[in-house]
Design an enzyme around this catalytic site. Structure first.
Site, PDB file in Angstrom:
ATOM      1  N   TYR A 152       0.944  -1.176  -0.059  1.00 54.41           N
ATOM      2  CA  TYR A 152       0.112  -0.071  -0.054  1.00 54.41           C
ATOM      3  C   TYR A 152       0.849   1.369   0.029  1.00 54.41           C
ATOM      4  O   TYR A 152       0.571   2.364  -1.013  1.00 54.41           O
ATOM      5  CB  TYR A 152      -0.901  -0.034   1.280  1.00 54.41           C
ATOM      6  CG  TYR A 152      -1.646   1.095   1.608  1.00 54.41           C
ATOM      7  CD1 TYR A 152      -2.841   1.689   0.495  1.00 54.41           C
ATOM      8  CD2 TYR A 152      -1.164   2.242   2.531  1.00 54.41           C
ATOM      9  CE1 TYR A 152      -3.421   2.971   0.865  1.00 54.41           C
ATOM     10  CE2 TYR A 152      -1.910   3.297   2.421  1.00 54.41           C
ATOM     11  CZ  TYR A 152      -3.037   3.674   1.748  1.00 54.41           C
ATOM     12  OH  TYR A 152      -3.778   4.735   1.885  1.00 54.41           O
ATOM     13  N   LYS A 156       1.123   4.229  -2.688  1.00 54.18           N
ATOM     14  CA  LYS A 156       0.805   5.665  -2.646  1.00 54.18           C
ATOM     15  C   LYS A 156       2.119   6.345  -2.928  1.00 54.18           C
ATOM     16  O   LYS A 156       1.759   7.891  -3.411  1.00 54.18           O
ATOM     17  CB  LYS A 156       0.524   5.873  -1.117  1.00 54.18           C
ATOM     18  CG  LYS A 156      -0.597   5.218  -0.854  1.00 54.18           C
ATOM     19  CD  LYS A 156      -1.851   6.009  -1.168  1.00 54.18           C
ATOM     20  CE  LYS A 156      -2.525   5.470  -2.606  1.00 54.18           C
ATOM     21  NZ  LYS A 156      -3.721   6.042  -3.096  1.00 54.18           N
TER      22      LYS A 156
END
Length: 268
Positions: A152, A156
């Protein structure tokens, strides 16, 4: 008033930003993964102009979402909000890609490349991006043991890199990235400590075009204030490599700057 499309806006921060923008008089188009979520979004925000339905976890799905957005006419701004969170198990999409990468990184690239170019682009990153490397040599997690939190965070970082790559490539577009804070949405979890009342304000502010202070490009924000991103996000070589990888994986080419482009002002 502006016309704004927000990906991943049937719930959470995307819907909150949409509610704020609609309340300010802007035209907002929502996006939902399936028909059930679309109906929930319509009930949550009846003032929305439309809800685009499509699953951005696949290349074909992201391509179809872009086509449906374009069929509605040109937008002034696009907020790239669609994402899955940091607690995801390893799962491959129909294209054989890790779904965290497919949704968080690749769909943002595809939508950027295929949606008719708006005046403003906004990409949601995360504070977690400060603490990882881009790992472009293993962007599809074929060499490493899966770690959902790291996957994740990397995605990002990729979103911030994409924002700055587009800011360089399309100087006529105000293109920026931000972190909303770790807030108690369904993605963030109930124990998230940051201020929910602040989490949707920056992306709405950057997209609306109502404030001259938002007329910047290639910047990174937290709670409407500029801050420094992960240094890797600012590396043009890494940015270009990321966009090249996304083009290779998706088969979608990122357009060049328009011939009539005039640079958007920025203090940098």
């Amino acid at each position: 008033m502006s016309r704004i499309f927000i990906s991943g806006s049937s719930t959470g921060l995307g819907l909150m930003a949409a509610e704020l923008l609609a309340g300010e008089g802007h035209q907002v188009v929502l996006h939902a993964r399936d028909a059930g979520r679309a109906e929930d979004a319509r009930k949550a925000l009846p003032r929305a102009e439309a809800v685009v339905v499509g699953d951005v976890s696949t290349i074909a799905g992201s391509t179809e979402v872009a086509a449906r957005v374009n069929a509605l006419g040109r937008f002034d701004a696009v907020i790239h909000n669609a994402a899955v969170g940091y607690r995801e198990a390893h799962r491959l999409t129909a294209d054989g890609l890790p779904h965290v990468f497919a949704i968080n990184t690749l769909s943002a690239y595809i939508l950027t490349a295929l949606i008719d170019r708006p005046k403003r682009l906004v990409y949601l990153s995360s504070g977690m991006h400060h603490h990882v490397d881009a790992n472009l040599d293993d962007i599809l997690w074929k060499q490493r043991r899966w770690n959902g939190s790291q996957a994740y965070a990397e995605s990002k970082l990729h979103d911030a890199m994409l924002a700055f790559a587009i800011a360089r490539r399309w100087p006529e577009v105000f293109c920026n990235s931000l972190e909303p804070g770790w807030v108690p949405t369904r993605m963030g979890g109930p124990g998230a400590p940051d201020d929910m009342d602040q989490a949707h304000l920056t992306q709405a502010w950057l997209a609306a075009g109502d404030d001259p202070r938002a007329d910047v490009t290639g910047e990174y924000f937290y709670h409407m204030k500029r801050m420094s991103p992960n240094p890797q996000a600012l590396d043009p070589r890494l940015q270009d490599r990321l966009t090249a990888l996304c083009a290779e994986i998706s088969g979608v080419t990122l357009p060049e700057a328009s011939e009539e482009a005039s640079p958007a002002p920025s203090p940098r």
